[in-house]
Design an enzyme around this catalytic site. Structure first.
Site, short mmCIF file in Angstrom:
data_model
loop_
_atom_site.label_atom_id
_atom_site.label_comp_id
_atom_site.label_asym_id
_atom_site.label_seq_id
_atom_site.Cartn_x
_atom_site.Cartn_y
_atom_site.Cartn_z
N LYS A 38 0.84 -1.20 0.00
CA LYS A 38 0.00 0.00 0.00
C LYS A 38 0.87 1.25 0.00
CE LYS A 38 -3.90 -2.34 2.18
NZ LYS A 38 -4.64 -2.71 3.38
N GLN A 88 -4.89 -1.31 9.47
CA GLN A 88 -4.79 -2.64 8.86
C GLN A 88 -5.43 -3.70 9.76
OE1 GLN A 88 -3.70 -3.26 5.77
NE2 GLN A 88 -3.96 -5.47 5.94
N ASP A 117 -11.33 2.97 3.80
CA ASP A 117 -11.62 1.53 3.83
C ASP A 117 -13.12 1.26 3.72
OD1 ASP A 117 -9.78 -0.56 3.95
OD2 ASP A 117 -9.21 -0.11 6.01
#
Ligand code: GUN
Length: 284
Positions: free
Chosen positions: A53, A97, A120
């Site tokens: 990422k 994460q 997200d």
């Protein structure tokens, strides 16, 4: 007959090239998208995802900050960092994460991320907006799956779509997206009584259960489009939730693992980050 292989890597590269151009345009207007990623602990797969990422953000010209915190970081420290990032205008998007170590309440942390920076799409506000069909941040993997289906030219209207898996990250949101495109959607899970009967009815089959090779070719309707979200380590390689060798003989199109859905997730994260920056700058 062998199925068409859906090349997620190539499609993701196209998306990333578009993001790169958009970031360059925004920079000319004085807007620099920024993404902050928080990784707690040292789960090897998560470390790899976060590294990818970071690399992808930089490659797109997005300002990138990664916070690698030790596994024993107290929850209040994570919440404090999220609060700090929420308040910083140069940070457009924040990603924690998943998974986090057991002593941290992951849901409480996701809920602390400002919905405007929730690239997200895990915040209840964004998940609720997705449910009622309002503009929101769509979780990256489901958004990537829809993009792949569109790119492959798959008609969804009126088709039977079966989603195997009901997670908040993939199963539920992808089912909602398919529904918003007028598919007839079934969600299957570990308690589904006759999984094979359900999957065999699918024109479009999305599998996200985290179990290697769980869906075999004999569970797939001839000509179906198969999207495999699984990433399972097996003998030093990665295999999907679908048994590729048997499925490829039955399906009309199928995503490989690796190189299918995986690369799309990161591409969509970059796209969500740029969207966040645009909205925060009042451009949308
Ligand atoms: N872990 C696996 N997939 C994801 C994702 O899409 N977002 C986050 N934050 N963590 C993940």
């Amino acid at each position: 007959m062998s199925a068409r292989i859906i090349d997620g890597k190539a499609v993701a590269e196209e998306v990333r090239a578009g993001v790169r151009e958009e970031v360059a345009r925004l920079k000319q207007q004085g807007i620099l998208p920024g993404l902050a990623v928080i990784l707690v602990g040292d789960d090897p797969a998560s470390k790899t995802y976060v590294r990818n990422k970071e690399r992808a953000s930089k490659d797109a010209g997005i300002h990138s900050e990664v916070y690698r915190l030790p596994a024993d970081t107290p929850e209040h420290e994570v919440l404090r960092l999220i609060g700090e990032l929420n308040a910083r205008p140069e940070i457009s998007g924040i990603l924690l994460q998943h998974p986090v170590p057991g002593h941290i309440d992951e849901r409480r942390c996701f809920d602390a991320i400002s919905p405007e920076k929730d690239v997200d799409g895990f915040h209840p506000v964004n998940q609720g907006r997705l449910l009622i069909g309002e503009r929101c941040f769509v979780p990256c993997t489901p958004r990537g799956i829809l993009h792949l289906l569109d790119h492959t030219g798959v008609e969804l209207k009126g088709k039977r779509a079966v989603v195997v898996g009901r997670s908040n990250i993939v199963g539920k949101p992808v089912a909602l997206l398919l529904l918003s495109r007028h598919a007839t959607v079934t969600i299957c899970h570990s308690r589904t009584q006759d999984l094979a009967a359900e999957t065999r009815a699918a024109d479009v089959l999305v599998v996200a259960i985290g179990k290697a090779r769980a869906v075999r070719g004999d569970m797939i309707k001839p000509g179906a489009v198969v999207i495999d979200v699984g990433v399972n380590p097996e003998d030093g390689k990665l295999v999907g939730d679908v048994d590729f060798e048997s499925a490829v003989e039955v399906a009309s199109a199928i995503t490989p693992v690796p190189g299918g859905v995986g690369p799309m997730t990161i591409a969509m994260l970059l796209q969500n980050t740029v969207e966040a920056a645009r909205r925060q700058a009042g451009l949308e």
